[in-house]
Scaffold this motif. Structure first.
Motif, PDB file in Angstrom:
ATOM      1  N   ILE A   1       2.172   8.181 -11.681  1.00 18.38           N
ATOM      2  CA  ILE A   1       3.310   9.197 -11.027  1.00 18.38           C
ATOM      3  C   ILE A   1       3.945   8.566 -10.020  1.00 18.38           C
ATOM      4  O   ILE A   1       3.243   8.411  -8.779  1.00 18.38           O
ATOM      5  N   PRO A   2       5.142   7.868  -9.962  1.00 13.08           N
ATOM      6  CA  PRO A   2       5.619   7.172  -8.891  1.00 13.08           C
ATOM      7  C   PRO A   2       6.223   8.297  -7.949  1.00 13.08           C
ATOM      8  O   PRO A   2       6.774   9.182  -7.963  1.00 13.08           O
ATOM      9  N   ILE A   3       5.896   7.563  -6.515  1.00  7.15           N
ATOM     10  CA  ILE A   3       6.434   8.413  -5.425  1.00  7.15           C
ATOM     11  C   ILE A   3       7.619   7.764  -4.786  1.00  7.15           C
ATOM     12  O   ILE A   3       7.838   6.463  -4.580  1.00  7.15           O
ATOM     13  N   VAL A   4       8.802   8.358  -4.344  1.00  7.54           N
ATOM     14  CA  VAL A   4       9.955   8.220  -3.539  1.00  7.54           C
ATOM     15  C   VAL A   4       9.675   8.792  -2.214  1.00  7.54           C
ATOM     16  O   VAL A   4       9.656   9.852  -2.005  1.00  7.54           O
ATOM     17  N   ILE A   5       9.678   7.901  -1.184  1.00 10.74           N
ATOM     18  CA  ILE A   5       9.724   8.761   0.072  1.00 10.74           C
ATOM     19  C   ILE A   5      11.180   8.867   0.795  1.00 10.74           C
ATOM     20  O   ILE A   5      11.959   7.830   0.534  1.00 10.74           O
ATOM     21  N   VAL A   6      11.410  10.069   1.181  1.00 12.55           N
ATOM     22  CA  VAL A   6      12.862  10.235   1.982  1.00 12.55           C
ATOM     23  C   VAL A   6      12.618  10.759   3.208  1.00 12.55           C
ATOM     24  O   VAL A   6      11.675  11.421   3.748  1.00 12.55           O
ATOM     25  N   ASP A   7      13.770  10.324   4.098  1.00 10.00           N
ATOM     26  CA  ASP A   7      13.750  10.741   5.553  1.00 10.00           C
ATOM     27  C   ASP A   7      12.419   9.901   6.324  1.00 10.00           C
ATOM     28  O   ASP A   7      12.381   9.069   6.517  1.00 10.00           O
ATOM     29  N   ARG A   8      11.544  10.925   6.917  1.00 15.03           N
ATOM     30  CA  ARG A   8      10.548  10.196   7.431  1.00 15.03           C
ATOM     31  C   ARG A   8       9.670   9.073   7.010  1.00 15.03           C
ATOM     32  O   ARG A   8       9.189   9.246   5.826  1.00 15.03           O
ATOM     33  N   ASN A   9       8.967   8.296   7.697  1.00 14.62           N
ATOM     34  CA  ASN A   9       8.231   7.026   7.232  1.00 14.62           C
ATOM     35  C   ASN A   9       6.747   7.652   6.976  1.00 14.62           C
ATOM     36  O   ASN A   9       6.179   8.661   7.488  1.00 14.62           O
ATOM     37  N   VAL A  10       5.896   6.799   6.317  1.00 12.90           N
ATOM     38  CA  VAL A  10       4.387   6.846   6.319  1.00 12.90           C
ATOM     39  C   VAL A  10       3.785   5.646   6.744  1.00 12.90           C
ATOM     40  O   VAL A  10       4.596   4.566   6.450  1.00 12.90           O
ATOM     41  N   ASP A  11       2.716   5.712   7.291  1.00 13.00           N
ATOM     42  CA  ASP A  11       1.803   4.355   7.604  1.00 13.00           C
ATOM     43  C   ASP A  11       0.905   4.048   6.788  1.00 13.00           C
ATOM     44  O   ASP A  11      -0.364   4.741   6.787  1.00 13.00           O
ATOM     45  N   LEU A  12       1.416   2.946   5.986  1.00 15.74           N
ATOM     46  CA  LEU A  12       0.415   2.715   4.684  1.00 15.74           C
ATOM     47  C   LEU A  12       0.281   1.292   4.867  1.00 15.74           C
ATOM     48  O   LEU A  12       1.703   0.477   4.546  1.00 15.74           O
ATOM     49  N   LYS A  13      -0.697   0.577   4.872  1.00 10.90           N
ATOM     50  CA  LYS A  13      -0.640  -0.967   4.704  1.00 10.90           C
ATOM     51  C   LYS A  13      -0.442  -1.350   3.189  1.00 10.90           C
ATOM     52  O   LYS A  13       0.032  -2.369   3.035  1.00 10.90           O
ATOM     53  N   ASN A  14      -0.777  -0.391   2.244  1.00  9.70           N
ATOM     54  CA  ASN A  14      -0.506  -0.837   0.775  1.00  9.70           C
ATOM     55  C   ASN A  14       0.798  -0.200   0.478  1.00  9.70           C
ATOM     56  O   ASN A  14       0.558   0.908  -0.143  1.00  9.70           O
ATOM     57  N   ASP A  15       1.947  -1.029   0.361  1.00  8.80           N
ATOM     58  CA  ASP A  15       3.192  -0.154   0.091  1.00  8.80           C
ATOM     59  C   ASP A  15       3.211  -0.181  -1.418  1.00  8.80           C
ATOM     60  O   ASP A  15       4.329   0.155  -1.824  1.00  8.80           O
ATOM     61  N   SER A  16       2.417  -0.497  -2.333  1.00  6.07           N
ATOM     62  CA  SER A  16       2.498  -0.365  -3.543  1.00  6.07           C
ATOM     63  C   SER A  16       2.244   0.930  -4.280  1.00  6.07           C
ATOM     64  O   SER A  16       2.384   1.266  -5.370  1.00  6.07           O
ATOM     65  N   LEU A  17       1.698   1.742  -3.075  1.00  7.46           N
ATOM     66  CA  LEU A  17       1.626   3.248  -3.484  1.00  7.46           C
ATOM     67  C   LEU A  17       2.882   3.887  -3.471  1.00  7.46           C
ATOM     68  O   LEU A  17       2.637   5.193  -3.918  1.00  7.46           O
ATOM     69  N   TYR A  18       3.896   3.215  -3.284  1.00 13.73           N
ATOM     70  CA  TYR A  18       5.170   4.214  -3.420  1.00 13.73           C
ATOM     71  C   TYR A  18       6.327   3.137  -3.731  1.00 13.73           C
ATOM     72  O   TYR A  18       6.162   1.823  -3.665  1.00 13.73           O
ATOM     73  N   VAL A  19       7.439   3.760  -4.397  1.00 14.30           N
ATOM     74  CA  VAL A  19       8.405   2.756  -4.746  1.00 14.30           C
ATOM     75  C   VAL A  19       9.269   2.263  -3.948  1.00 14.30           C
ATOM     76  O   VAL A  19       9.629   1.149  -3.701  1.00 14.30           O
TER      77      VAL A  19
END
Length: 315
Positions: free
Chosen positions: A104-122
């Motif tokens: 299931i793809p994830i799109v982040i909007v507005d605020r950011n997340v701190d993830l070293k693996n950016d393949s976890l979201y589109v």
């Protein structure tokens, strides 16, 4: 099979096909702490309805644990995609990995997340919070010739909006030796807290006469602070410059009243771009840039009139 039977079969096929094509998207929203946030939520809902998307909406009430529960619920329901406006930056890896395992793809909007693996979201669709802080500071330094005692109302501690706006603002005023932040405290992005915190700051600063400007991480806190400034017998926008971010409707009314000096626009209309990405990704698996930047204008008492007319007079 006669013509009537064929027609019924075709209608049934079209119905099934249409149902298969309709997307189901889960949307985990921070909460409803501000007018801007409410407009953001309503904009996403309206855009989903316009596109025929079945939107599963969840209000996290500004708690990350509620967002994580909502995302797990979306995964269990087998949604086609998930949109997340994260409360804070950290703590997302486990649940994002769960979504990825479920494809299931994830799109982040507005605020950011701190993830070293950016393949976890589109991708992430958002403004540049650091740039917003810089725009606010540049306007204030120009308006005060770089000489200003500033009080700061911070947003939610740990949120990328608060972090970025603070960093951007501070990077600019660092170049002005006679500009400094004399008080800084979180007011959690809410109007009520903005008033409460500003009241205590004014008392701590001897009534506020030595304060040159209020720098607020969003309009809602600024609007609350304006009430505190007026109740203290000072004139917001004159005795104390008021500079904030979002450009919500109520801040334009304050601009028209001369009670706000400047606001940096942050568009709440991120639903369209998010759904565009989801629809394209599900069709083609296209790789997007990890950050799609939305820009915003700086509105002041000198240039707000056209936008004010568009929002209020022409309706």
């Amino acid at each position: 099979m006669n013509n009537s039977t064929k027609g019924l079969a075709l209608c049934a096929l079209l119905s099934v096909t249409g149902a298969a094509q309709a997307l189901t998207v889960g949307f985990s929203q921070v909460g409803s702490e501000s007018g801007w946030r409410t407009t953001f939520s309503e904009s996403v809902k309206a855009e989903a309805e316009r596109r025929g998307i079945d939107l599963k909406f969840s209000d996290a009430q500004q708690k990350q644990e509620n967002q994580i529960k909502a995302i797990r619920s979306f995964i269990a329901q087998g949604v086609d995609a998930i949109v997340v406006a994260p409360v804070v930056e950290t703590g997302w890896k486990p649940v994002f990995m769960e979504a990825k395992r479920a494809r299931i793809p994830i799109v982040i909007v507005d605020r950011n997340v701190d993830l070293k693996n950016d393949s976890l979201y589109v991708t992430r669709i958002a403004p540049d919070f650091t740039e917003e802080g810089k725009k606010a500071a540049n306007w204030l330094m120009n308006a005060t010739a770089g000489k200003c005692n500033i009080v700061e109302l911070q947003g939610t501690v740990g949120s990328s909006a608060a972090i970025g706006r603070m960093e951007g603002f501070n990077s600019v005023i660092a170049n002005y030796p006679e500009a400094k932040i004399v008080r800084s405290q979180t007011a959690e992005f809410t109007r009520a807290k903005g008033k409460e915190v500003m009241e205590s700051i004014l008392k701590a600063e001897g009534g506020g006469e030595s304060i040159c400007a209020l720098w607020s991480h969003n309009d809602e806190m600024a609007l609350g602070a304006i009430q505190a400034i007026k109740e203290a017998g000072l004139k917001p926008g004159k005795d104390i410059h008021v500079v904030s971010v979002d450009a919500v409707d109520d801040i334009f009314k304050a601009l028209a009243a001369g009670e706000v000096s400047a606001t940096v626009e942050m568009s709440p209309h991120m639903g369209g771009p998010a759904f565009d990405v989801i629809e394209e990704y599900l069709k083609t698996k296209k790789k997007f840039d990890k950050w799609i930047v939305m820009d915003g204008k700086v509105f002041t008492t000198e240039n707000y009139q056209q936008e004010y007319k568009a929002r209020f007079v022409n309706q």
